[in-house]
Scaffold this active site. Structure first.
Site, PDB file in Angstrom:
ATOM      1  N   ASP A   7       3.638   6.328 -13.459  1.00 54.33           N
ATOM      2  CA  ASP A   7       3.902   5.788 -12.128  1.00 54.33           C
ATOM      3  C   ASP A   7       5.398   5.843 -11.875  1.00 54.33           C
ATOM      4  O   ASP A   7       6.185   5.250 -12.619  1.00 54.33           O
ATOM      5  CB  ASP A   7       3.391   4.340 -12.044  1.00 54.33           C
ATOM      6  CG  ASP A   7       3.253   3.836 -10.626  1.00 54.33           C
ATOM      7  OD1 ASP A   7       4.022   4.291  -9.753  1.00 54.33           O
ATOM      8  OD2 ASP A   7       2.378   2.984 -10.379  1.00 54.33           O
TER       9      ASP A   7
ATOM     10  N   ARG B 275       6.810   4.997  -8.877  1.00 55.95           N
ATOM     11  CA  ARG B 275       7.140   4.212  -7.686  1.00 55.95           C
ATOM     12  C   ARG B 275       8.202   3.144  -7.968  1.00 55.95           C
ATOM     13  O   ARG B 275       8.339   2.676  -9.088  1.00 55.95           O
ATOM     14  CB  ARG B 275       5.883   3.537  -7.136  1.00 55.95           C
ATOM     15  CG  ARG B 275       4.906   4.483  -6.495  1.00 55.95           C
ATOM     16  CD  ARG B 275       3.627   3.779  -6.093  1.00 55.95           C
ATOM     17  NE  ARG B 275       2.822   3.390  -7.251  1.00 55.95           N
ATOM     18  CZ  ARG B 275       1.617   2.850  -7.174  1.00 55.95           C
ATOM     19  NH1 ARG B 275       1.080   2.606  -5.977  1.00 55.95           N
ATOM     20  NH2 ARG B 275       0.941   2.542  -8.257  1.00 55.95           N
TER      21      ARG B 275
ATOM     22  N   HIS C 271       0.853  -1.194   0.000  1.00 52.76           N
ATOM     23  CA  HIS C 271       0.000   0.000   0.000  1.00 52.76           C
ATOM     24  C   HIS C 271       0.886   1.241   0.000  1.00 52.76           C
ATOM     25  O   HIS C 271       1.682   1.452   0.919  1.00 52.76           O
ATOM     26  CB  HIS C 271      -0.892   0.001   1.245  1.00 52.76           C
ATOM     27  CG  HIS C 271      -1.934   1.070   1.229  1.00 52.76           C
ATOM     28  ND1 HIS C 271      -3.186   0.886   0.677  1.00 52.76           N
ATOM     29  CD2 HIS C 271      -1.916   2.349   1.682  1.00 52.76           C
ATOM     30  CE1 HIS C 271      -3.888   2.003   0.798  1.00 52.76           C
ATOM     31  NE2 HIS C 271      -3.134   2.908   1.398  1.00 52.76           N
TER      32      HIS C 271
ATOM     33  N   THR D 258      -5.866  11.469 -14.515  1.00 54.42           N
ATOM     34  CA  THR D 258      -4.722  11.324 -13.624  1.00 54.42           C
ATOM     35  C   THR D 258      -3.412  11.075 -14.374  1.00 54.42           C
ATOM     36  O   THR D 258      -2.355  11.588 -13.993  1.00 54.42           O
ATOM     37  CB  THR D 258      -4.980  10.197 -12.600  1.00 54.42           C
ATOM     38  OG1 THR D 258      -3.858  10.078 -11.737  1.00 54.42           O
ATOM     39  CG2 THR D 258      -5.225   8.854 -13.280  1.00 54.42           C
TER      40      THR D 258
ATOM     41  N   CYS E 225      -7.962   4.773  -2.071  1.00 51.99           N
ATOM     42  CA  CYS E 225      -6.858   4.326  -1.219  1.00 51.99           C
ATOM     43  C   CYS E 225      -7.287   4.055   0.221  1.00 51.99           C
ATOM     44  O   CYS E 225      -6.941   3.014   0.797  1.00 51.99           O
ATOM     45  CB  CYS E 225      -5.738   5.357  -1.241  1.00 51.99           C
ATOM     46  SG  CYS E 225      -5.049   5.649  -2.887  1.00 51.99           S
TER      47      CYS E 225
ATOM     48  N   GLY F  61       1.544   9.694  -3.972  1.00 55.60           N
ATOM     49  CA  GLY F  61       1.245  10.177  -5.320  1.00 55.60           C
ATOM     50  C   GLY F  61       1.917   9.367  -6.414  1.00 55.60           C
ATOM     51  O   GLY F  61       2.401   9.930  -7.392  1.00 55.60           O
TER      52      GLY F  61
END
Length: 359
Positions: free
Chosen positions: A291, A293, A216, A279, A232, A258
């Site tokens: 993305d 991440r 998460h 988005t 979320c 984010g």
């Protein structure tokens, strides 16, 4: 023993210093060849000082350059020549898309082509890793080199930023929760001085069996404020509740707000969404990828905790692929379909259409 060598900063530590400097508006030295400073935090006084050193170059990501209709000669970025009379507000308008619709014409923009773009690439990577807008000014390095500024080798910086984060356990303690009274919170700290990440252990899951798990990413607006713009918060609650019902589980709470761009940039993306962009489009206009991440962190944390197989609570097939690619067996993808509302229906539809989420 060379005391200076043993006490001095490592490349990873220099990198974290550079991030902090950029966030404060200080330039950093790259490969003893140029100064790099983030456009977002640049002051008029420092811009005037940089202009005295020689011609300036504004570096933007290809995503941002596409929005501005600037020529992209380096595949992933554009190097824009800065006019001698350019003011700070013009530079910041190129970096920040907040007023693009009100002032769409910002050119003409003259892009450099040819030559090595490594310094420009390192400057962009640094601003991204500092959670700033991905836009930087490059200036010729004065001679002798400016004293007191953090100096990095550009190639070393790129390698460090791309390298897998090394995490070490810091502390763990019992935390009774609504979802499960038998809970334990583990804190992990990266060796580069970056943000800590957390593991929430429910019950006493066996290490030799697949564990119910969720990766998460931190969402201040959804997890704390109960925002209805995303799913979320409901996903966090539902995952912990399911783990509580089954008696065991592990939830990794990764500080990658984010989708890895940070809370300030996430709010900029929200503002762009209010202008009508979805988005993904909002991220691109800001200069980011869909993305940003690093999901390798999740696999590393699971291994640190002794887990090698999971039943993964996710709607995102990319998380399954990432874990499998990094040595964690996903024996089952467990759907987590909660939180749909009139406020986030379009957002979730975009996640399904453009990011491959199974909703």
């Amino acid at each position: 023993m060379d005391t200076a060598l043993s006490l001095g900063p490592t490349p990873a530590e220099r990198l974290n210093r550079a991030r902090a400097d950029l966030r404060m508006g200080l330039p950093v030295v790259l490969s003893d060849s140029c100064l790099a400073v983030a456009v977002e935090t640049l002051s008029p006084a420092r811009l005037a000082a940089l202009r005295k050193l020689g011609p300036l170059v504004l570096v933007l990501t290809a995503r941002r350059a596409e929005t501005l209709k600037a020529r992209i000669y380096d595949t992933d970025l554009a190097r824009i020549r800065v006019p001698r009379d350019a003011e700070l507000d013009w530079l910041q308008a190129l970096a920040d898309p907040a007023d693009d619709l009100a002032m769409p014409m910002k050119g003409p923009l003259s892009a450099e082509r040819g030559g090595d773009a490594t310094l420009a690439r390192a400057a962009i990577a640094l601003t991204k890793s500092a959670h700033l807008l991905p836009a930087a000014i490059l200036a010729p390095l004065p001679s002798p080199p400016t004293e007191g500024l953090t100096a990095l080798d550009a190639n070393d910086a790129l390698r460090e930023i791309a390298a897998e984060t090394v995490l070490a356990p810091v502390a763990a303690a019992r935390v009774p929760m609504r979802a499960a009274e038998k809970g334990r919170l583990h804190i992990f700290r990266p060796d580069d001085g970056g943000e800590e990440h957390y593991a929430i252990e429910i019950g006493s899951p066996a290490r030799d069996k697949p564990v119910l798990a969720r990766l998460h990413s931190a969402c201040f607006t959804g997890d704390v404020l109960g925002s209805l713009k995303c799913d979320c918060g409901p996903q966090l609650d539902a995952a912990l509740t399911q783990m509580g019902h089954e008696g065991t589980g592990i939830l990794l709470y990764l500080n990658q707000e984010g989708r890895g761009i940070g809370l300030a940039n996430k709010m900029r993306a929200y503002s762009l969404q209010d202008q009508g962009f979805d988005t993904v489009e909002a991220n691109h206009r800001l200069g980011f990828e869909d993305d940003e991440r690093d999901f390798r962190i999740g696999a590393a944390l699971l291994k640190k905790l002794g887990f090698h197989a999971v039943r993964l609570l996710t709607n995102n097939p990319a998380k399954v692929r990432m874990l499998e690619a990094n040595g964690i067996k996903v024996v089952e993808r467990v759907p987590l379909r909660v939180g749909l509302s009139r406020h986030n229906a379009a957002y979730l539809a975009t996640k399904a259409e453009k990011s491959g989420h199974i909703l």
